[in-house]
Scaffold this motif. Structure first.
Motif, PDB file in Angstrom:
ATOM      1  N   PHE A 126       0.810  -1.215   0.000  1.00 20.05           N
ATOM      2  CA  PHE A 126       0.000   0.000   0.000  1.00 20.05           C
ATOM      3  C   PHE A 126       0.848   1.272   0.000  1.00 20.05           C
ATOM      4  O   PHE A 126       0.408   2.315  -0.476  1.00 20.05           O
ATOM      5  N   THR A 127       2.044   1.204   0.576  1.00 17.62           N
ATOM      6  CA  THR A 127       2.887   2.395   0.664  1.00 17.62           C
ATOM      7  C   THR A 127       4.031   2.360  -0.347  1.00 17.62           C
ATOM      8  O   THR A 127       4.963   3.153  -0.245  1.00 17.62           O
ATOM      9  N   GLU A 128       3.939   1.478  -1.333  1.00 15.31           N
ATOM     10  CA  GLU A 128       4.948   1.374  -2.387  1.00 15.31           C
ATOM     11  C   GLU A 128       4.336   1.858  -3.705  1.00 15.31           C
ATOM     12  O   GLU A 128       3.406   1.241  -4.229  1.00 15.31           O
ATOM     13  N   LEU A 129       4.857   2.946  -4.232  1.00 15.95           N
ATOM     14  CA  LEU A 129       4.254   3.595  -5.399  1.00 15.95           C
ATOM     15  C   LEU A 129       4.096   2.650  -6.575  1.00 15.95           C
ATOM     16  O   LEU A 129       3.070   2.654  -7.253  1.00 15.95           O
ATOM     17  N   SER A 130       5.085   1.822  -6.855  1.00 16.49           N
ATOM     18  CA  SER A 130       5.040   0.949  -8.024  1.00 16.49           C
ATOM     19  C   SER A 130       3.930  -0.091  -7.926  1.00 16.49           C
ATOM     20  O   SER A 130       3.480  -0.617  -8.952  1.00 16.49           O
ATOM     21  N   LYS A 131       3.462  -0.384  -6.731  1.00 20.77           N
ATOM     22  CA  LYS A 131       2.409  -1.389  -6.549  1.00 20.77           C
ATOM     23  C   LYS A 131       1.045  -0.771  -6.234  1.00 20.77           C
ATOM     24  O   LYS A 131       0.019  -1.328  -6.617  1.00 20.77           O
ATOM     25  N   ALA A 132       1.046   0.357  -5.539  1.00 19.69           N
ATOM     26  CA  ALA A 132      -0.226   0.980  -5.149  1.00 19.69           C
ATOM     27  C   ALA A 132      -0.713   2.012  -6.153  1.00 19.69           C
ATOM     28  O   ALA A 132      -1.903   2.293  -6.233  1.00 19.69           O
ATOM     29  N   GLY A 133       0.216   2.612  -6.915  1.00 13.32           N
ATOM     30  CA  GLY A 133      -0.160   3.650  -7.865  1.00 13.32           C
ATOM     31  C   GLY A 133      -0.306   5.019  -7.244  1.00 13.32           C
ATOM     32  O   GLY A 133      -0.495   6.015  -7.938  1.00 13.32           O
ATOM     33  N   GLY A 134      -0.217   5.100  -5.928  1.00 18.28           N
ATOM     34  CA  GLY A 134      -0.374   6.352  -5.200  1.00 18.28           C
ATOM     35  C   GLY A 134      -0.749   6.034  -3.764  1.00 18.28           C
ATOM     36  O   GLY A 134      -0.932   4.864  -3.400  1.00 18.28           O
ATOM     37  N   GLY A 135      -0.892   7.063  -2.954  1.00 17.46           N
ATOM     38  CA  GLY A 135      -1.209   6.858  -1.556  1.00 17.46           C
ATOM     39  C   GLY A 135      -2.658   7.161  -1.227  1.00 17.46           C
ATOM     40  O   GLY A 135      -3.579   6.563  -1.790  1.00 17.46           O
ATOM     41  N   LEU A 190      -4.597   9.538  -1.979  1.00 10.19           N
ATOM     42  CA  LEU A 190      -5.446  10.017  -3.072  1.00 10.19           C
ATOM     43  C   LEU A 190      -6.071   8.852  -3.827  1.00 10.19           C
ATOM     44  O   LEU A 190      -7.268   8.866  -4.135  1.00 10.19           O
ATOM     45  N   VAL A 191      -5.259   7.838  -4.156  1.00 10.64           N
ATOM     46  CA  VAL A 191      -5.779   6.668  -4.869  1.00 10.64           C
ATOM     47  C   VAL A 191      -6.688   5.851  -3.963  1.00 10.64           C
ATOM     48  O   VAL A 191      -7.770   5.405  -4.370  1.00 10.64           O
ATOM     49  N   ASP A 192      -6.263   5.657  -2.726  1.00  7.92           N
ATOM     50  CA  ASP A 192      -6.986   4.781  -1.810  1.00  7.92           C
ATOM     51  C   ASP A 192      -8.318   5.381  -1.367  1.00  7.92           C
ATOM     52  O   ASP A 192      -9.377   4.749  -1.498  1.00  7.92           O
ATOM     53  N   LEU A 193      -8.289   6.589  -0.841  1.00  5.92           N
ATOM     54  CA  LEU A 193      -9.501   7.228  -0.324  1.00  5.92           C
ATOM     55  C   LEU A 193     -10.183   8.109  -1.359  1.00  5.92           C
ATOM     56  O   LEU A 193     -11.416   8.184  -1.405  1.00  5.92           O
ATOM     57  N   GLY A 194      -9.378   8.788  -2.183  1.00  6.08           N
ATOM     58  CA  GLY A 194      -9.935   9.711  -3.163  1.00  6.08           C
ATOM     59  C   GLY A 194     -10.818   9.031  -4.186  1.00  6.08           C
ATOM     60  O   GLY A 194     -11.817   9.609  -4.638  1.00  6.08           O
ATOM     61  N   TRP A 195     -10.470   7.800  -4.578  1.00  8.26           N
ATOM     62  CA  TRP A 195     -11.301   7.080  -5.562  1.00  8.26           C
ATOM     63  C   TRP A 195     -12.719   6.930  -5.026  1.00  8.26           C
ATOM     64  O   TRP A 195     -13.699   7.128  -5.742  1.00  8.26           O
ATOM     65  N   HIS A 196     -12.865   6.597  -3.731  1.00 10.26           N
ATOM     66  CA  HIS A 196     -14.192   6.490  -3.115  1.00 10.26           C
ATOM     67  C   HIS A 196     -14.921   7.836  -3.157  1.00 10.26           C
ATOM     68  O   HIS A 196     -16.121   7.891  -3.448  1.00 10.26           O
ATOM     69  N   ASP A 227       7.007   5.415  -0.358  1.00  6.12           N
ATOM     70  CA  ASP A 227       7.238   6.502  -1.308  1.00  6.12           C
ATOM     71  C   ASP A 227       5.932   7.019  -1.903  1.00  6.12           C
ATOM     72  O   ASP A 227       5.878   7.424  -3.051  1.00  6.12           O
ATOM     73  N   VAL A 228       4.853   6.994  -1.097  1.00  2.00           N
ATOM     74  CA  VAL A 228       3.570   7.561  -1.501  1.00  2.00           C
ATOM     75  C   VAL A 228       3.168   8.636  -0.490  1.00  2.00           C
ATOM     76  O   VAL A 228       3.740   8.724   0.599  1.00  2.00           O
ATOM     77  N   GLU A 229       2.179   9.432  -0.856  1.00  2.00           N
ATOM     78  CA  GLU A 229       1.696  10.483   0.037  1.00  2.00           C
ATOM     79  C   GLU A 229       0.733   9.909   1.065  1.00  2.00           C
ATOM     80  O   GLU A 229       0.025   8.931   0.791  1.00  2.00           O
TER      81      GLU A 229
END
Length: 352
Positions: free
Chosen positions: A162-171, A173-179, A226-228
């Motif tokens: 979840f906190t690795e950019l190459s696997k999560a795509g972002g922090g 923003l991707v996790d909560l912002g998509w919702h 390496d994510v926000e």
């Protein structure tokens, strides 16, 4: 007719959320599970007695009507595309994809064998969001929306994917912002974004010790990432509606709070609640409507934590049977992933 389901991905979401919910629902029968971790497969096989496989290619399209995909983010599009091309419809956890190229690949896969891709984002199915949705038409011309999801402590599995950019795509923003973006699109008609200004920060990810209290089964594998952990932005849509956004995995706030505020020419509606499974919640959802200096609290149905996921499953069978839904999830995902990409470009501009 009972829908025969395979669950692909036996991490927290697949194991603790989807397997129990599907097993309890009359419309579905879990017949298989998939994970590259042989220990996870064996645990599921012993617990609920279903077949377990190390790869989705082992699933037989004649035996499986739907695959619920809950693998790490970077595997979402690739796993879903493989299933779709073999004629197995897919219910895919958010984010549907991480790039526009992945969206194009999914679109081709969906067309290839006539299967359907459905997207999972449960917040729009909450009772309090439904109550807000009923109020929005009374607000007149919509002018502004304020979206927020701020956790006190809620970094998911620090040191994990979840906190690795190459696997999560972002922090966050991707996790909560998509919702949040998906929920907004359920409240007002979606529109393309004309302007995006965003900033991000990673103070809590770098500091360590701010992990999610409700995921104690996921032992942290290390600190940092390496994510926000926080993203703040301001967006302007082509129809003139402005949108402000804040997502935070961690903060100095006391409670985990989600907020949706819709401003219109005839009034303002604001919902304060707590999305997700955090135990550090507001005691109750609060929906307030203000008109000409008078604020009224509207009644909101109280529901147990996680009910929105059960409600989502209630409509899933109908959605799967409707051929008109084919292509809809990918069209929505293109808008969202394009917006997120522009947000990150604004927050991290490339030096000239």
């Amino acid at each position: 007719m009972t829908i025969r389901v395979a669950v692909a991905g036996l991490g927290w979401a697949g194991r603790e959320l989807w397997l129990p919910l599907l097993g309890e629902h009359d419309a579905f029968e879990v017949i298989a599970a998939v994970d590259s971790d042989t220990r996870a497969c064996e645990a599921v096989r012993q617990k609920i007695g279903v077949r377990a496989y190390p790869d989705v290619d082992a699933l037989n399209p004649h035996d499986v009507d739907l695959a619920v995909v809950a693998v790490p983010n970077h595997l979402h599009a690739e796993t879903a595309a493989r299933l779709l091309r073999r004629g197995i419809s897919v219910f895919l956890e958010k984010p549907v994809c991480l790039t526009l190229e992945e969206a194009a690949n999914l679109a081709g896969a969906e067309r290839a064998a006539g299967a359907t891709l459905l997207a999972g984002s449960a917040a729009r199915h909450r009772a309090d969001v439904t109550a807000l949705r009923q109020v929005v038409p009374t607000l007149g011309r919509i002018q502004h929306a304020e979206l927020g999801w701020t956790r006190s402590r809620g970094i998911p599995r620090p040191g994990g994917w979840f906190t690795e950019l190459s696997k999560a795509g972002g922090g966050a923003l991707v996790d909560l912002g998509w919702h949040l973006f998906d929920t907004l699109n359920s409240l007002i008609d979606p529109a393309e974004i004309r302007q995006v200004v965003g900033v991000t920060s990673d103070d809590f990810v770098r500091a360590g010790g701010w992990n999610a209290a409700w995921r104690l089964d996921d032992t942290p594998t290390g600190g940092g990432g390496d994510v926000e952990d926080t993203a703040r932005g301001f967006l302007v849509r082509h129809d003139g509606v402005s949108v402000s956004l804040r997502t935070s995995w961690a903060s100095h706030d006391e409670r985990d709070v989600s907020m949706l505020r819709i401003e219109g020419s005839e009034g303002v509606a604001c919902l304060r609640c707590t999305f997700g499974f955090s135990p550090n919640r507001l005691p109750a959802s609060e929906l307030a409507v203000s008109r000409v200096g008078v604020t009224t609290l509207l009644p909101v149905l109280a529901e147990p934590v996680g009910t929105e996921y059960r409600t989502q499953l209630d409509s899933l069978a109908t959605s799967l049977a409707d051929p008109g839904n084919r292509g809809a999830a990918i069209a929505d995902a293109r808008l969202t992933v394009g917006l997120i990409d522009r947000f990150y470009q604004s927050a991290h501009p490339v030096a000239g």
